[in-house]
Design a protein around this motif. Structure first.
Motif, PDB file in Angstrom:
ATOM      1  N   GLN A 339       0.806  -1.209   0.000  1.00 46.60           N
ATOM      2  CA  GLN A 339       0.000   0.000   0.000  1.00 46.60           C
ATOM      3  C   GLN A 339       0.844   1.266   0.000  1.00 46.60           C
ATOM      4  N   ALA A 340       2.017   1.223   0.608  1.00 46.34           N
ATOM      5  CA  ALA A 340       2.912   2.380   0.566  1.00 46.34           C
ATOM      6  C   ALA A 340       3.358   2.653  -0.868  1.00 46.34           C
ATOM      7  N   THR A 341       3.699   1.582  -1.585  1.00 44.89           N
ATOM      8  CA  THR A 341       4.077   1.730  -2.992  1.00 44.89           C
ATOM      9  C   THR A 341       2.890   2.185  -3.824  1.00 44.89           C
ATOM     10  N   MET A 342       1.715   1.634  -3.526  1.00 45.86           N
ATOM     11  CA  MET A 342       0.517   2.027  -4.257  1.00 45.86           C
ATOM     12  C   MET A 342       0.229   3.523  -4.097  1.00 45.86           C
ATOM     13  N   LYS A 343       0.423   4.045  -2.911  1.00 41.66           N
ATOM     14  CA  LYS A 343       0.175   5.476  -2.679  1.00 41.66           C
ATOM     15  C   LYS A 343       1.113   6.331  -3.519  1.00 41.66           C
ATOM     16  N   GLN A 344       2.374   5.922  -3.580  1.00 45.80           N
ATOM     17  CA  GLN A 344       3.339   6.659  -4.396  1.00 45.80           C
ATOM     18  C   GLN A 344       2.947   6.620  -5.872  1.00 45.80           C
ATOM     19  N   GLU A 345       2.578   5.428  -6.338  1.00 46.36           N
ATOM     20  CA  GLU A 345       2.199   5.286  -7.741  1.00 46.36           C
ATOM     21  C   GLU A 345       0.936   6.078  -8.068  1.00 46.36           C
ATOM     22  N   TRP A 346      -0.030   6.028  -7.162  1.00 47.16           N
ATOM     23  CA  TRP A 346      -1.291   6.744  -7.354  1.00 47.16           C
ATOM     24  C   TRP A 346      -1.041   8.244  -7.496  1.00 47.16           C
ATOM     25  N   GLU A 347      -0.229   8.785  -6.604  1.00 47.34           N
ATOM     26  CA  GLU A 347       0.038  10.219  -6.623  1.00 47.34           C
ATOM     27  C   GLU A 347       0.858  10.636  -7.844  1.00 47.34           C
ATOM     28  N   ALA A 348       1.633   9.705  -8.404  1.00 48.55           N
ATOM     29  CA  ALA A 348       2.502  10.031  -9.541  1.00 48.55           C
ATOM     30  C   ALA A 348       1.779  10.005 -10.878  1.00 48.55           C
ATOM     31  N   VAL A 349       0.584   9.416 -10.933  1.00 48.10           N
ATOM     32  CA  VAL A 349      -0.139   9.306 -12.203  1.00 48.10           C
ATOM     33  C   VAL A 349      -0.668  10.670 -12.632  1.00 48.10           C
ATOM     34  N   THR A 350      -0.411  11.014 -13.881  1.00 47.66           N
ATOM     35  CA  THR A 350      -0.933  12.249 -14.466  1.00 47.66           C
ATOM     36  C   THR A 350      -1.580  11.938 -15.806  1.00 47.66           C
ATOM     37  N   ALA A 351      -2.261  12.929 -16.343  1.00 48.97           N
ATOM     38  CA  ALA A 351      -2.884  12.753 -17.655  1.00 48.97           C
ATOM     39  C   ALA A 351      -1.843  12.501 -18.737  1.00 48.97           C
ATOM     40  N   GLU A 352      -0.637  13.016 -18.532  1.00 44.52           N
ATOM     41  CA  GLU A 352       0.411  12.866 -19.535  1.00 44.52           C
ATOM     42  C   GLU A 352       1.098  11.499 -19.487  1.00 44.52           C
ATOM     43  N   ASN A 353       1.215  10.905 -18.292  1.00 42.65           N
ATOM     44  CA  ASN A 353       1.993   9.658 -18.185  1.00 42.65           C
ATOM     45  C   ASN A 353       1.164   8.413 -17.942  1.00 42.65           C
ATOM     46  N   ILE A 354      -0.161   8.524 -18.010  1.00 45.64           N
ATOM     47  CA  ILE A 354      -1.017   7.415 -17.572  1.00 45.64           C
ATOM     48  C   ILE A 354      -0.761   6.107 -18.328  1.00 45.64           C
ATOM     49  N   ALA A 355      -0.425   6.191 -19.606  1.00 44.38           N
ATOM     50  CA  ALA A 355      -0.208   4.968 -20.380  1.00 44.38           C
ATOM     51  C   ALA A 355       1.009   4.201 -19.880  1.00 44.38           C
ATOM     52  N   ASP A 356       2.034   4.934 -19.425  1.00 42.94           N
ATOM     53  CA  ASP A 356       3.259   4.297 -18.949  1.00 42.94           C
ATOM     54  C   ASP A 356       3.259   4.060 -17.443  1.00 42.94           C
ATOM     55  N   ALA A 357       2.521   4.883 -16.713  1.00 37.76           N
ATOM     56  CA  ALA A 357       2.554   4.807 -15.253  1.00 37.76           C
ATOM     57  C   ALA A 357       1.640   3.732 -14.693  1.00 37.76           C
ATOM     58  N   THR A 358       0.750   3.169 -15.529  1.00 35.13           N
ATOM     59  CA  THR A 358      -0.190   2.142 -15.087  1.00 35.13           C
ATOM     60  C   THR A 358      -0.111   0.931 -16.008  1.00 35.13           C
ATOM     61  N   ASP A 359      -0.785  -0.132 -15.599  1.00 36.24           N
ATOM     62  CA  ASP A 359      -0.993  -1.282 -16.486  1.00 36.24           C
ATOM     63  C   ASP A 359      -2.377  -1.171 -17.120  1.00 36.24           C
ATOM     64  N   ALA A 360      -2.621  -0.004 -17.728  1.00 35.99           N
ATOM     65  CA  ALA A 360      -3.940   0.267 -18.295  1.00 35.99           C
ATOM     66  C   ALA A 360      -4.282  -0.694 -19.428  1.00 35.99           C
ATOM     67  N   ALA A 361      -3.307  -1.028 -20.251  1.00 37.77           N
ATOM     68  CA  ALA A 361      -3.571  -1.948 -21.359  1.00 37.77           C
ATOM     69  C   ALA A 361      -3.991  -3.313 -20.833  1.00 37.77           C
ATOM     70  N   TRP A 362      -3.332  -3.775 -19.774  1.00 42.73           N
ATOM     71  CA  TRP A 362      -3.713  -5.049 -19.143  1.00 42.73           C
ATOM     72  C   TRP A 362      -5.129  -4.968 -18.610  1.00 42.73           C
ATOM     73  N   PHE A 363      -5.457  -3.850 -17.947  1.00 43.35           N
ATOM     74  CA  PHE A 363      -6.797  -3.705 -17.368  1.00 43.35           C
ATOM     75  C   PHE A 363      -7.865  -3.747 -18.456  1.00 43.35           C
ATOM     76  N   PHE A 364      -7.638  -3.014 -19.554  1.00 48.72           N
ATOM     77  CA  PHE A 364      -8.644  -2.972 -20.612  1.00 48.72           C
ATOM     78  C   PHE A 364      -8.819  -4.345 -21.251  1.00 48.72           C
ATOM     79  N   ALA A 365      -7.708  -5.079 -21.393  1.00 52.81           N
ATOM     80  CA  ALA A 365      -7.804  -6.437 -21.936  1.00 52.81           C
ATOM     81  C   ALA A 365      -8.595  -7.341 -20.996  1.00 52.81           C
TER      82      ALA A 365
END
Length: 394
Positions: A339-365
């Motif tokens: 959860q500590a890592t998750m908080k850091q990742e959550w706060e780091a996500v922006t509209a500009e980096n979302i494709a690289d900062a998340t596993d969005a492609a995995w989620f959509f699949a």
């Protein structure tokens, strides 16, 4: 017989059609994840909500690991001349075929689980075929409920309690991930009460009452309602919101049921997963996509957790209970380091980096797989039969 070329057409995380062959392949893939521990004794289970998400995983885990007999209930739509059946319809057909291959007598009823007529039909079937049940698994995710005794319709809402909230949320435009800021309105007292009526424990306890009145509870009877708590990141929209009030009522119901003679009742707290229910909640898609990025293969699937649940219910392993008597299958998710890592990742996500900062492609699949798409081994360029019969009843 009607064969069609089926494409994943839809809006957001909702698709208009589902792919029968893909749904069948999903079920077969799930069965292959389970190591059997069958004995001559086949427990009898009633699974309310057996066609999707954790309810489906629990049904398949019980069939594959312990050879359960019993009944599964879901509410699915049949194919029409315009649309395929719902994904749960096709998954149920394949689950029934697998149960028959395993030698299990497992029946599937397509009906409104909230209705008293459904309870009567199912209990008649249980009385005739099995004489009682060992386990009741309650896994219902519905947006509304009609109380058959008052004919009142209750509608659930996804809103905050006390004060409004804001959350980041994952969406897709033309297949590309985008970051949204979603405002969560404050629920009225009536809206909270209606959400509790839909998603709380009232219908669960009515199922136990009905079984008890018909003397269909076997010695050692155990019942579990599947639930979720989640982290601080999703708290304002989930556990601290209107849904959380319903989940708290579910836990209170478990405590009330445990006070009865001959009833062992628990809530089972599952970890985060991509399901048709969870994908509709703002923020959950972003949270799960980040969780997969953080954990990778260590993210426990619904099937892994369902195997653990059955091992605990059958006594093969001791119950993993918290201080409130809940079965905890989510400790891997809520580990402080995770959860500590998750908080850091959550706060780091922006509209500009979302494709690289998340596993969005995995989620959509994964969302597409809920409808039978993006499944390896399926030829999506070929026409497929959509008129699949609902499994026959005894």
């Amino acid at each position: 017989m009607t064969e069609r070329l089926i494409k994943p057409l839809g809006r957001g995380f909702l698709f208009l059609d589902s792919h029968p062959a893909g749904c069948a392949q999903i079920v077969r893939g799930l069965t292959g994840q389970v190591e059997a521990r069958m004995t001559d004794a086949r427990p009898v289970a009633l699974v309310v909500g057996s066609s999707s998400g954790y309810g489906l995983a629990t049904t398949i885990a019980g069939l594959a690991r312990y050879g359960i007999n019993g009944v599964g209930i879901s509410f699915e739509k049949a194919p029409t001349h315009r649309r395929t059946a719902t994904a749960g319809w096709y998954r149920t057909a394949e689950t029934a075929a697998y149960a028959a291959e395993q030698g299990s007598e497992f029946h599937f009823v397509n009906a409104d689980a909230f209705a008293d007529t459904t309870k009567s039909e199912v209990l008649d079937l249980i009385a005739e075929r099995f004489g009682g049940v060992d386990y009741l698994i309650y896994s219902v995710a519905a947006p509304r409920r009609i109380d058959p005794r008052t004919e009142t319709t209750y509608q659930s809402v996804i809103k905050a309690i006390g004060q409004s909230a804001q959350t980041k949320s994952l969406a897709f435009e033309d297949g590309e991930p985008v970051l949204q800021e979603v405002a969560i309105e404050v629920a009225t007292d009536d809206e909270v009460a209606e959400t509790v009526q839909v998603m709380g424990g009232e219908d669960w306890i009515r199922w136990v009452d009905a079984l008890e009145e018909r003397k269909l509870l076997k010695d050692g009877f155990s019942t579990v309602a599947l639930t979720y708590i989640g982290s601080e990141l999703t708290g304002p929209i989930y556990r601290q919101g209107s849904i959380g009030a319903a989940k708290a009522h579910l836990e209170k119901t478990a405590q009330e049921l445990r006070e009865r003679d001959g009833v062992e009742a628990r809530t089972s707290v599952n970890g985060a997963a991509v399901t048709q229910a969870s994908s509709a909640i703002p923020g959950i898609g972003l949270y799960v996509s980040l969780l997969h990025k953080v954990l990778g293969d260590k993210l426990q699937t619904p099937m892994q957790q369902s195997i653990s649940l059955w091992d605990q219910l059958t006594g093969d392993k001791p119950l993993d209970l918290d201080e409130d008597g809940r079965i905890r299958l989510d400790r891997w998710e809520l580990d402080p380091a995770v959860q500590a890592t998750m908080k850091q990742e959550w706060e780091a996500v922006t509209a500009e980096n979302i494709a690289d900062a998340t596993d969005a492609a995995w989620f959509f699949a994964e969302v597409r797989r809920l409808y039978g798409f993006d499944v390896p081994g399926v030829d999506y360029a070929a026409e497929t039969e959509v008129d699949v019969d609902w499994p026959g009843k005894a």
